[in-house]
Every structure is written in C-alpha cells, then in structure tokens.
Design a protein around this motif. Sequence first.
Motif, short mmCIF file in Angstrom:
data_model
loop_
_atom_site.label_atom_id
_atom_site.label_comp_id
_atom_site.label_asym_id
_atom_site.label_seq_id
_atom_site.Cartn_x
_atom_site.Cartn_y
_atom_site.Cartn_z
N MET A 15 0.78 -1.16 0.03
CA MET A 15 -0.05 -0.01 -0.01
C MET A 15 0.73 1.42 0.12
O MET A 15 0.35 2.43 -0.05
CB MET A 15 -1.10 0.21 1.11
CG MET A 15 -2.00 -0.97 0.98
SD MET A 15 -3.25 -0.99 2.68
CE MET A 15 -4.15 -2.52 2.20
N TYR A 61 -1.67 -3.42 -6.72
CA TYR A 61 -2.38 -2.70 -5.93
C TYR A 61 -2.70 -1.51 -6.38
O TYR A 61 -3.93 -1.15 -6.59
CB TYR A 61 -1.75 -2.67 -4.51
CG TYR A 61 -2.66 -1.72 -3.57
CD1 TYR A 61 -3.92 -2.40 -3.01
CD2 TYR A 61 -2.31 -0.49 -3.26
CE1 TYR A 61 -4.29 -1.36 -1.82
CE2 TYR A 61 -2.86 0.31 -2.41
CZ TYR A 61 -4.09 -0.35 -1.85
OH TYR A 61 -4.83 0.65 -0.91
N TRP A 62 -1.79 -0.45 -6.81
CA TRP A 62 -1.99 0.78 -6.90
C TRP A 62 -2.83 1.14 -8.42
O TRP A 62 -3.99 1.92 -8.44
CB TRP A 62 -1.08 1.45 -7.10
CG TRP A 62 -0.57 2.07 -5.40
CD1 TRP A 62 0.10 1.44 -4.53
CD2 TRP A 62 -1.36 3.07 -5.08
NE1 TRP A 62 0.33 2.14 -3.43
CE2 TRP A 62 -0.61 3.11 -3.53
CE3 TRP A 62 -2.18 4.22 -5.06
CZ2 TRP A 62 -0.97 3.94 -2.53
CZ3 TRP A 62 -2.62 4.97 -3.94
CH2 TRP A 62 -2.08 4.88 -2.99
N LYS A 90 -4.59 9.42 -5.64
CA LYS A 90 -3.73 8.99 -4.90
C LYS A 90 -3.43 9.60 -3.29
O LYS A 90 -3.33 8.71 -2.49
CB LYS A 90 -2.30 9.26 -5.74
CG LYS A 90 -2.30 8.76 -6.98
CD LYS A 90 -0.90 9.52 -7.88
CE LYS A 90 -0.99 8.79 -9.35
NZ LYS A 90 0.03 9.45 -10.07
N LEU A 93 -6.30 7.57 -1.24
CA LEU A 93 -6.04 6.40 -1.01
C LEU A 93 -4.71 6.20 -0.07
O LEU A 93 -4.90 5.37 0.46
CB LEU A 93 -5.78 5.66 -2.39
CG LEU A 93 -7.27 5.46 -3.19
CD1 LEU A 93 -6.72 4.92 -4.68
CD2 LEU A 93 -7.94 4.32 -2.59
N VAL A 94 -3.85 7.18 0.13
CA VAL A 94 -2.74 7.12 0.68
C VAL A 94 -3.46 7.20 2.11
O VAL A 94 -3.04 6.56 3.21
CB VAL A 94 -1.75 8.24 0.54
CG1 VAL A 94 -0.91 8.40 1.84
CG2 VAL A 94 -1.11 7.71 -0.50
N PRO A 97 -6.43 3.89 2.67
CA PRO A 97 -6.25 2.77 1.95
C PRO A 97 -7.40 1.62 1.99
O PRO A 97 -8.22 1.65 2.98
CB PRO A 97 -4.82 1.94 2.61
CG PRO A 97 -4.98 2.54 3.86
CD PRO A 97 -5.61 4.00 3.90
N SER A 98 -7.39 0.67 1.05
CA SER A 98 -8.40 -0.20 1.00
C SER A 98 -8.49 -1.33 2.29
O SER A 98 -7.41 -1.73 2.60
CB SER A 98 -8.21 -1.24 -0.26
OG SER A 98 -9.22 -2.30 -0.15
#
Length: 257
Positions: A15, A61-62, A90, A93-94, A97-98
Amino acid sequence: MKLLQLQRTMARAVMQPLTSSERMQRRAPGGGSMKRYASRFIKPNDRLTSFERLEIYNRQYWFRVLSALGEDFPGLRAVIGEKRFDAMAKAYLVANPSRSFTLRNLGARLESWLRKNPRWAGKNKTLALDITRLEWADIEAFDGKAEPTLRPEDLSSAAGDKLKLTLQPYISLLSLRYPVDDLLLEVRKEDEDTDSASNTFTEHRKGKRVRAVAKLKPAQIFLAVHRIDNSVYFRRLEAEEFAILTALRAGKTLGVA
C-alpha cells in the motif's frame, strides 16, 4: 514470522505509494532499505529478486485501486478535471487505503475526506461534493442491503397514525444545490460514446457541460436514489415529499411524518 505479522508487513509495503515513474519506492515503510525489507519475507527466484517480486504486487495494488476509484466516480473526475482527479485519488488512497474485501467500498469516505481537504475539490467545492454524494449513493443503491418489504397483513394490524414505516437501507435522500443527477447521466452517456469519438473531443464536451452547470445559481434540489429490479434510479422530490421520507427514516410515526 507469524501469519498476522506477515500479512501486515506485506500490506504496508503493497500500500506504499509508487514513485512518479510508477515503480516501487526504494525506502521501506518506516525508513530503511526496501530491498532489505522485502528479503525478510519474500524469497528471490532465478528470474526476480525479492524487491522485484514485491514490486509486482505494489504496482498491481495501485493500478487496480486507482482504476476502480475512477470507474466509480466519473462525475467527480469530469467536475475537477482528469489531472486533479488522478492526484486527488492518490492522496485519498494514501489516507484511506483499502480496508475491505471488495473494491466497492473504496469511495465510502471520499465525501468526508474532501470536506476535510477542500483544496482537492477544485474551484466549485459545492458542485464537487454534490456529485460525490450522488455517485456514492448510486453505489449504495445498486447493491446495498435490502430488508423484507411491507405485506398487506402488516398494514391490517397497524394502529392508524401510530404506524411506523422505514425506508430500505439502500435508499439515499439527498439535498443538493446543483442538478448533478442530469450532469452524471450526461457524463456517463459521453463515456459510453467514446468508441465513436476521440477521447479529447469527449473530454471537451464533458468539460463544456460541467462549466454550464457550475454557472447555474445554486438552488435547492431534493433527490431520492433507489433501485427497482436491480437498476438504479434518480427521482426528484418535492420539498414535502423529502420532509416526509426524512421523518420516516428518522423513526417518526406515519402520523407525525
């Protein structure tokens, strides 16, 4: 290394954001060399080093989560522009995260995150937030939980004005300032027609439509987002309809609502 520790060590690396050239970073989470970090739990083979094997998962992932977020929020992408959306995705998601087994939940915190980080919402924050709310409501309506529906015998035993009705959990009631329901449908139509037009021309038309909506004087718009037979629908509501449905959702009796 125990399984849980292995999973967390792997997740931290996977991640971690990619570099500007879309490669894995040389520095590991928390500092230190990523090569040494990877060698702790991944063996090299005759073709790839531990670092290179880990990099495959980091990049996958990304690429996947960025693609999924773009697919779920084409309206927001059109409103704030492609470059800003990619950078925003970006950053989001940082920070978020999922955490779910399904990519469907990636955008669950996007609206609240944009409110806390308004610089990513572009010049028209209200329009960006409106369409973000609508797009998340669309996701919820598509596959959200459904409760058993009301039966005739339920009504026959009800106590008049004391009857309590509830809305299906997948229904969203939105109070908006811009006609983003129409805008989102137009954006989707443009995306569907990309096979017959250049991408540049399509983006130009979407941008033109977004600018036209942004110039409108904000006005109160009430909307219900729901589903019928596995299809999602947007329905404009009168103020009185919105008030009644909102009261029912809050647990008021039918008489009070």
